[in-house]
Design an enzyme around this catalytic site. Structure first.
Site, PDB file in Angstrom:
ATOM      1  N   GLY A 303      51.232  44.977   5.529  1.00  7.58           N
ATOM      2  CA  GLY A 303      50.570  44.929   6.824  1.00  7.58           C
ATOM      3  C   GLY A 303      50.177  43.506   7.196  1.00  7.58           C
ATOM      4  CB  SER A 304      47.451  42.260   9.365  1.00  7.31           C
ATOM      5  OG  SER A 304      47.816  43.035  10.492  1.00  7.31           O
ATOM      6  CB  THR A 305      47.522  40.839   3.786  1.00  5.75           C
ATOM      7  OG1 THR A 305      48.495  41.814   3.387  1.00  5.75           O
ATOM      8  CG2 THR A 305      46.142  41.475   3.816  1.00  5.75           C
TER       9      THR A 305
END
Length: 581
Positions: A303-305
């Site tokens: 995801g956004s990491t």
């Protein structure tokens, strides 16, 4: 008459010649056996005349970074019988059955079995074995042995690992460092007569065992305890399936703590719940699941990491600058797909730095498009995403990534914000380390050094490091941008009083998408200008609120708030904040 004497003489000559030839052959054979095969037959004779008993080597100790024992040894014994030496079989059967808590018929079968040696039971506690030895039962042998013992039970169970019945490593560091830890067994050679009975008073040949090397690790027992407690607290609060935490030094790859809750008891590693209601296969599957180190063996969509990777690659390649402006209407059309932002109403006009702070998908889809497929795969390779980290634990999983030739505009867009592929938490952490340590791709690891049983250093363990995977300038810029994620963006809950902290949160939806199951995550580092600690927290399938910024970031804050002072990093009353130009 004369012809008869001649024939008789010829027969005598033939017999004499044959006897001479046979005599010469026998002498040659005897010389061959005595001179050339002496060692071989000497050994064979010794094998017949001697009985060998193994003396188990003591396994090396596993220590934490401060010399605290994580895996040690308890003295135990192995009880066995030698059939030919037993004088009172019924008494032997009765005593061993009662004292070793074994069914009498099982003991009888082994006692009555005609063999050179028959094991009755191993890992017998010292008190019991001493009692059996003191009874002086003929034919009953009590041999010293060692049993692995784990002082902290459940602590770091999937990292430390455990050993089997013969003290061989099964999982974790116990198996990856088994060749160093196991040592070399010794033996006792006892003379026996033709019936295999030991000759009393005969001298014994004894080969002393060599203890295994001890392993010093990077684990810090106090940080591990605290991280496990934090993981258990959030798992209970969010009723999640599991929680994973890694705390690592991003400068050299030493891992201070690795948590996979729920953990299991290393001193009773085969105990599973409701085993009586399971088939053998179900029990085997349950054990493998219980022992599995999800930080290195299980992949997930980051995801956004993963936007840390995309941002770093774009800055390094020069396709974006911190001050570049973008527009987010709440979605982006890519071919025939409408891919939305987590803020469906859109972020409006924003700079690249604000796009990172807001974790804006349309900004990263645009950045990914600027990089292009070739650019993305160039940095997937340079920053190590496409290969395993080489961590010193068994079972590391590889990244599951699209084949380059199959990547179209849609795949490129989803990859840019961390979807449609999978990697392990430790793989992501290693890559992020390179982003914040000046561009050095390090190897995450636990083993630090090896020491012999007499406390002499054997060797310091070295690991691969790739320098210059990104420039120091890009690294400095990324640290500053990620610090603003905490001070101004969606990572505010990762802040720690008195420290400059950088972070990136993530929320990834598990497959299938219709399941509505999520992994909330957050990675954070401090001090932001010169990180000594990098932490990642993953909460699997939390109930209720599932956003990484809401539930994982506070755990990162709590961990670093405790760990940074412990590591000797002083708090500052005046913490500077990066302001984008």
């Amino acid at each position: 008459m004369k012809r008869c004497k001649t024939a008789q003489r010829q027969r005598l000559v033939f017999v004499f010649s044959a006897v001479c030839v046979l005599t010469i052959l026998l002498i040659c054979r005897l010389a061959y056996l005595m001179l050339f095969k002496a060692d071989y037959y000497g050994k064979r004779a010794k094998d017949v005349q001697q009985r060998e008993r193994t003396i188990k080597a003591e396994r090396g100790i596993i220590y934490d970074r401060n010399g605290v024992e994580l895996a040690a040894n308890k003295p135990v014994s192995t009880i066995s019988v030698i059939h030919n030496q037993i004088k009172e079989p019924e008494k032997v059967i009765e005593v061993l059955s009662e004292m070793l808590d074994i069914d009498k018929e099982k003991v009888r079968k082994r006692v009555e079995k005609v063999s050179s040696r028959e094991k009755i039971k191993s890992n017998v506690d010292k008190e019991t074995s001493d009692k059996i030895r003191d009874m002086g039962l003929k034919g009953v042998m009590v041999d010293e042995d060692y049993k692995r013992y784990y002082p902290y039970g459940n602590l770091a169970s999937k990292v430390i690992g455990f050993t089997g019945a013969d003290n061989q490593g099964i999982i974790g560091m116990e198996v990856s460092y088994d060749s160093y830890l196991k040592g070399d067994d010794g033996s006792i050679l006892t003379l026996t007569n033709a019936r295999g009975i030991e000759i009393e008073g005969a001298a014994e040949d004894r080969i002393e065992p060599v203890a295994g090397n001890s392993l010093y690790t990077s684990i810090d027992i106090n940080m591990q305890k605290y991280a496990e407690q934090a993981a258990e607290d959030v798992m209970e609060a969010k009723k999640s399936k599991s929680v994973r935490i890694i705390m690592m030094n991003p400068q050299n790859g030493e891992i201070y703590a690795m948590v996979n809750v729920p953990e299991f008891n290393l001193n009773d590693p085969y105990k599973i719940k409701n085993a009586e209601n399971m088939t053998d296969k179900q029990q085997s599957d349950a054990l493998n699941a219980m022992w599995r180190n999800e930080c290195i063996s299980d992949t997930y969509e980051p995801g956004s990491t993963f936007k840390v990777f995309t941002a770093t690659s774009a800055l390094e390649e020069g396709v974006v600058k911190p001050t570049d402006t973008f527009s987010c209407p709440g979605f982006k059309i890519v071919e025939d797909r409408r891919i939305r932002c987590h803020k469906t109403t859109g972020h409006g006009a924003e700079t690249f730095v604000q796009g990172v702070q807001n974790s804006c998908n349309p900004v990263f889809m645009e950045v990914g498009a600027r990089l292009g497929v070739d650019g993305v795969y160039k940095y997937l390779d340079k920053l190590g995403i496409l290969k395993k980290t080489g961590i010193d634990l068994p079972g590391e999983a590889a990244t599951i990534m699209h084949k380059k030739e199959n990547v179209g505009a849609v795949e490129l867009a989803t990859m840019s914000f961390g979807q449609s592929f999978q990697l392990t938490p430790v793989r992501l952490l290693s890559t992020v380390s390179a982003v914040i340590n000046g561009g050095r791709l390090i190897t995450p690891h636990f083993g630090v050094s090896l020491e012999s049983s007499d406390k002499k250093s054997v060797k310091k363990i070295k690991y691969n490091e790739e320098k210059g995977v990104i420039s120091k300038e890009t690294s400095e810029t990324m640290k500053e941008i990620l610090e603003t994620v905490v001070t101004e963006g969606g990572g505010k809950k990762a802040a720690v009083s008195g420290y400059r902290v950088g972070a990136k949160t993530g929320t990834s939806e598990k497959l299938p998408r219709s399941s509505n199951k999520y992994i909330a995550s957050c990675l954070g580092f401090a001090p932001a200008d010169n990180p000594v600690l990098l932490t990642i927290v993953l909460i699997d399938e939390p109930e209720g609120i599932y956003y990484g910024g809401s539930i994982a970031a506070p755990v990162v804050s709590k961990l670093m708030d405790n760990a940074l002072p412990y590591l000797g990093v002083e708090r500052s009353k005046d913490v500077a904040t990066f302001v984008p130009q």
